[in-house]
Design an enzyme around this catalytic site. Structure first.
Site, mmCIF file in Angstrom:
data_model
loop_
_atom_site.group_PDB
_atom_site.id
_atom_site.type_symbol
_atom_site.label_atom_id
_atom_site.label_comp_id
_atom_site.label_asym_id
_atom_site.label_seq_id
_atom_site.Cartn_x
_atom_site.Cartn_y
_atom_site.Cartn_z
ATOM 1 N N PHE A 163 0.828 -1.199 0.000
ATOM 2 C CA PHE A 163 0.000 0.000 0.000
ATOM 3 C C PHE A 163 0.867 1.256 0.000
ATOM 4 C CE2 PHE A 163 -2.673 -3.178 2.072
ATOM 5 C CZ PHE A 163 -3.887 -2.997 1.432
ATOM 6 N N ASP A 164 0.472 2.226 -0.789
ATOM 7 C CA ASP A 164 1.040 3.562 -0.657
ATOM 8 C C ASP A 164 0.347 4.230 0.529
ATOM 9 O OD1 ASP A 164 2.390 5.885 -1.038
ATOM 10 O OD2 ASP A 164 1.569 6.329 -3.012
#
Length: 217
Positions: A163-164
């Protein structure tokens, strides 16, 4: 409608689940009637797996771990109608995928159905549908399509998702300050709000789901 409590609900478009690139070309070049006619004429021809197939198969395997309670529910989301979708369900049965629910919206917007199924994650090959889902507050991502042979579909032993932070797990407010006011304003804002949690982003609900937060994923 059942809300699938304590269950990871993933919606996926038929084109992300199966290889429908030729069919999509017919739709783009000849229109919906030609597409529907083609699908009906080929409803007994099994579709090849698409680029999202292995991931969906791996997610369904989570239901085989531990208790009998379902951990994941996969819902096929499609702008098709029932007549043009028989081939899709025949292919689901052929590959013995434990998928029993679908939203066939006959060209309507998908967002209301994503909300009705309490969808945690929506995957599609259509950028417009993905953006529509995000605008509705549902975590969504694009599945890039390509032709694959069945032998190229490798089993996934462990699902790993990266995930960013900005605009994904958390809101994009800091990123917007950086883009509109520059690095100094960004740093000042970060310093000022260092002890203040960032608001949730579009993927926060998916990340906090008890299934996606478990060791089985």
């Amino acid at each position: 409608m059942h809300k699938f409590e304590n269950c990871l609900v993933v919606g996926i478009s038929s084109r992300a689940l199966f290889d429908l690139e030729e069919e999509n070309r017919i739709f783009d070049e000849a229109g919906v009637d030609a597409y529907t006619k083609y699908q009906i004429e080929h409803e007994n021809d099994i579709l090849k797996p698409g680029t999202g197939f292995a991931l969906i198969k791996a997610l369904l395997k989570l239901n085989e771990i531990g208790s009998e309670e379902r951990k994941t529910e996969i819902i096929v989301m499609s702008r098709n109608n029932a007549d043009s979708s028989l081939r899709i369900f025949n292919s689901i049965r052929h590959y013995q995928l434990d998928i029993t629910r679908a939203a066939l919206v006959s060209g309507a917007m998908l967002a209301p159905y994503l909300e009705a199924f309490n969808t945690d994650l929506f995957l599609s090959a259509n950028e417009e549908d993905v953006q529509e889902a995000i605008n509705a507050g549902v975590a969504a991502g694009i599945i890039y399509t390509q032709h694959l042979t069945y032998n190229e579909i490798k089993e996934i032993d462990q699902i790993r998702i990266a995930f960013d932070g900005d605009a994904v797990l958390f809101s994009d407010e800091s990123e917007r300050i950086y883009k509109s006011q520059g690095i100094e304003a960004f740093q000042a804002n970060e310093t000022k709000n260092a002890r203040k949690p960032l608001p949730e982003g579009p993927f926060a609900r998916f990340f906090k789901n008890p299934v996606s937060d478990s060791e089985s994923l």
